[in-house]
Design an enzyme around this catalytic site. Structure first.
Site, PDB file in Angstrom:
ATOM      1  N   HIS A  80      49.926  35.014  47.343  1.00 46.59           N
ATOM      2  CA  HIS A  80      49.021  33.878  47.485  1.00 46.59           C
ATOM      3  C   HIS A  80      49.759  32.605  47.109  1.00 46.59           C
ATOM      4  O   HIS A  80      50.558  32.593  46.170  1.00 46.59           O
ATOM      5  CB  HIS A  80      47.811  34.065  46.542  1.00 46.59           C
ATOM      6  CG  HIS A  80      46.835  32.953  46.597  1.00 46.59           C
ATOM      7  ND1 HIS A  80      45.886  32.848  47.594  1.00 46.59           N
ATOM      8  CD2 HIS A  80      46.661  31.863  45.802  1.00 46.59           C
ATOM      9  CE1 HIS A  80      45.170  31.753  47.400  1.00 46.59           C
ATOM     10  NE2 HIS A  80      45.624  31.144  46.310  1.00 46.59           N
ATOM     11  N   ASP A 159      32.173  32.651  45.305  1.00 48.90           N
ATOM     12  CA  ASP A 159      33.220  31.618  45.332  1.00 48.90           C
ATOM     13  C   ASP A 159      32.991  30.637  46.474  1.00 48.90           C
ATOM     14  O   ASP A 159      33.186  29.431  46.307  1.00 48.90           O
ATOM     15  CB  ASP A 159      34.615  32.246  45.444  1.00 48.90           C
ATOM     16  CG  ASP A 159      35.693  31.164  45.415  1.00 48.90           C
ATOM     17  OD1 ASP A 159      35.791  30.486  44.372  1.00 48.90           O
ATOM     18  OD2 ASP A 159      36.374  30.955  46.427  1.00 48.90           O
ATOM     19  N   ARG A 166      32.047  22.596  43.983  1.00 47.39           N
ATOM     20  CA  ARG A 166      33.128  21.989  43.179  1.00 47.39           C
ATOM     21  C   ARG A 166      33.824  20.883  43.961  1.00 47.39           C
ATOM     22  O   ARG A 166      34.187  19.842  43.427  1.00 47.39           O
ATOM     23  CB  ARG A 166      34.149  23.065  42.769  1.00 47.39           C
ATOM     24  CG  ARG A 166      33.652  23.973  41.659  1.00 47.39           C
ATOM     25  CD  ARG A 166      34.583  25.158  41.468  1.00 47.39           C
ATOM     26  NE  ARG A 166      35.935  24.764  41.160  1.00 47.39           N
ATOM     27  CZ  ARG A 166      37.018  25.503  41.433  1.00 47.39           C
ATOM     28  NH1 ARG A 166      36.896  26.681  42.011  1.00 47.39           N
ATOM     29  NH2 ARG A 166      38.214  25.068  41.119  1.00 47.39           N
ATOM     30  N   SER A 181      38.391  31.657  40.610  1.00 42.51           N
ATOM     31  CA  SER A 181      38.216  31.548  42.063  1.00 42.51           C
ATOM     32  C   SER A 181      39.346  32.295  42.798  1.00 42.51           C
ATOM     33  O   SER A 181      39.087  33.129  43.675  1.00 42.51           O
ATOM     34  CB  SER A 181      38.213  30.058  42.437  1.00 42.51           C
ATOM     35  OG  SER A 181      38.464  29.868  43.798  1.00 42.51           O
ATOM     36  N   LYS A 185      39.129  36.466  44.524  1.00 39.32           N
ATOM     37  CA  LYS A 185      39.410  36.723  45.943  1.00 39.32           C
ATOM     38  C   LYS A 185      40.581  37.695  46.101  1.00 39.32           C
ATOM     39  O   LYS A 185      40.566  38.568  46.965  1.00 39.32           O
ATOM     40  CB  LYS A 185      39.692  35.405  46.671  1.00 39.32           C
ATOM     41  CG  LYS A 185      38.414  34.614  46.907  1.00 39.32           C
ATOM     42  CD  LYS A 185      38.673  33.284  47.566  1.00 39.32           C
ATOM     43  CE  LYS A 185      39.326  32.318  46.617  1.00 39.32           C
ATOM     44  NZ  LYS A 185      39.313  30.928  46.970  1.00 39.32           N
TER      45      LYS A 185
HETATM   46  N1  URA Z   1      42.272  27.653  45.620  1.00 42.86           N
HETATM   47  C1  URA Z   1      41.245  28.497  45.420  1.00 42.86           C
HETATM   48  O1  URA Z   1      41.115  29.498  46.113  1.00 42.86           O
HETATM   49  N2  URA Z   1      40.370  28.197  44.446  1.00 42.86           N
HETATM   50  C2  URA Z   1      40.472  27.119  43.667  1.00 42.86           C
HETATM   51  O2  URA Z   1      39.650  26.922  42.805  1.00 42.86           O
HETATM   52  C3  URA Z   1      41.545  26.246  43.890  1.00 42.86           C
HETATM   53  C4  URA Z   1      42.429  26.553  44.876  1.00 42.86           C
END
Ligand code: URA
Length: 422
Positions: A80, A159, A166, A181, A185
């Site tokens: 990621h 999320d 957010r 977050s 995922k």
């Molecule tokens: N990327 C994400 O997936 N979540 C965040 O909170 C910030 C960046």
């Protein structure tokens, strides 16, 4: 339980229990907790933080708010990036480590704001399919070790809803909220090994080292708590990564990198992240993984795997489209380049049409900018600094030059790999 009591408790900096956090997430998802109440709580969290235990609890609740994928094979390895400008690393790295036997079952996102997204980049390849059924996804990984698609299934709906809030309430930059977050995922995607490229600098989500280390440590702890091997590599994002910024232009650079002709910085990031992925994915020592990664980067096997992967998803990498027009921006002076502002270059790329301001904007996959020099290079007045590739929308020479700073004195190349936390 009552949301007002929970907001009040947070305001007094008392620890929220897992039951209270679950009450908040469930309530927000089913609509009994309203946007304005959630926004008040997120603001408190942004200002006062969450403890490590609260963050681990929150991640677990978010993870379980939706589907958790069972990939059906052991040792799948995910990667990621927290997002940067010119960051085409995944397109090089995924086939490279797959060519060594690592299973890469990856979901990627689209670009938003000044940063690009892997799915948009891959869609610049004619015919490339970015969605498929879960069954086909698993079958492709079983057969050729790699499949890469957009988000599928109903992973972490909490999320999706909280991130959207957010985004419009100035609470994106909270370390515990970012950690929960991202990690919810990653955990929902089903991989056993997680390697995170945490970008630090002007063009990144986090621009200072102290916060980046805090975030990295937190994500590694959450990963380990969930029995996943997790490593976080902190890499510099003050200037764009590589030379190309813009979807199809970045794919072309990624292909050249897999042929062993990539920019030095991109190649280095690929080697460092690849070493972690291969070491975890094949369960071998780092030194051995490093040798293997370098070998397949330069013996064409990574490139061959890319061809196999793109073909398996219906794509054809001959004739990747590039914008109709181009113009060169020349250096206004002699000197060492001391700054190429990644954030501003990312914004110019978006202005040309390569990126989105809102989720639903249509983008032009063929436009962007290609640098001819990087920070630390010496240039003479009138030398090619950068080429702009454009269609309908343009950027001016003044706008491009405002991203640059020059110095009469020697400028050191920035340190690219800042830290590895695991
Ligand atoms: N990327 C994400 O997936 N979540 C965040 O909170 C910030 C960046």
């Amino acid at each position: 339980m009552d949301i007002l009591d929970i907001i009040d408790k947070k305001e007094k900096e008392e620890r929220l229990t897992k039951e209270e956090l679950k009450f908040v997430i469930d309530g927000y998802l089913n609509g009994s907790i309203k946007d304005y109440q959630m926004s008040a709580l997120l603001t408190e969290i942004d200002l006062l933080g969450l403890s490590e235990e609260e963050t681990i609890d929150l991640t677990d609740i978010m993870l379980k708010s939706g589907e958790v994928l069972d990939l059906g094979f052991e040792n799948a390895t995910d990667k990621h990036s927290t997002g940067g400008v010119g960051d085409k690393t995944t397109i090089v790295l995924a086939p490279l480590v797959a060519s060594l036997g690592v299973k890469v079952a990856k979901m990627s996102g689209r670009g938003l704001g000044h940063t690009g997204g892997t799915i948009d980049k891959l869609e610049s390849i004619k015919g490339f399919q970015t969605s498929m059924s879960l069954e086909d996804f698993k079958a492709q990984v079983n057969k050729i070790n790699i499949a890469l698609v957009g988000q599928m299934g109903n992973l972490v709906p909490a999320d999706k809803k909280i991130y959207a809030l957010r985004d419009v309430t100035g609470t994106v930059d909270s370390i515990p909220l970012i950690a929960s977050s991202i990690m919810s995922k990653k955990l929902a995607s089903g991989a056993s090994n997680i390697v995170i490229d945490l970008k630090v600098g002007r063009g990144a989500l986090v621009d200072n080292l102290k916060e980046a280390k805090e975030l990295a440590n937190l994500m590694v702890k959450i990963g380990k708590k969930n029995n996943k091997n997790t490593a976080c590599i902190l890499t510099n994002m003050d200037e764009p990564l590589g030379y190309a910024v813009g979807n199809s232009l970045e794919v072309i650079e990624a292909i050249n990198t897999l042929k062993g002709n990539g920019p030095k910085d991109l190649t280095n990031v690929v080697i460092i992240l690849g070493t972690q992925m291969v070491s975890m994915g094949l369960n071998i020592p780092q030194e051995e993984a490093l040798e293997k990664v370098k070998e397949n980067l330069y013996n064409n096997k990574g490139y061959q795997k890319m061809l196999e992967w793109i073909k398996a998803q219906g794509g054809d990498i001959t004739n990747i489209p590039v914008a109709k027009h181009s113009k060169i921006i020349f250096s206004p002076q002699d000197g060492y380049i001391s700054e190429i502002n990644a954030l501003e270059i990312g914004k110019l790329s978006r202005k040309l049409g390569a990126g989105r301001l809102t989720k639903d904007d249509k983008i032009d996959l063929t436009v962007g900018l290609v640098l001819n020099h990087k920070v630390g290079d010496y240039v003479k007045k009138g030398e090619n600094l950068l080429t702009v590739f454009y269609n309908e929308k343009e950027v001016s020479e003044t706008e491009v030059l405002s991203c640059y700073k020059f110095s009469e004195n020697l400028v050191e190349k920035p340190k690219l790999i800042i830290d590895i936390i695991k």
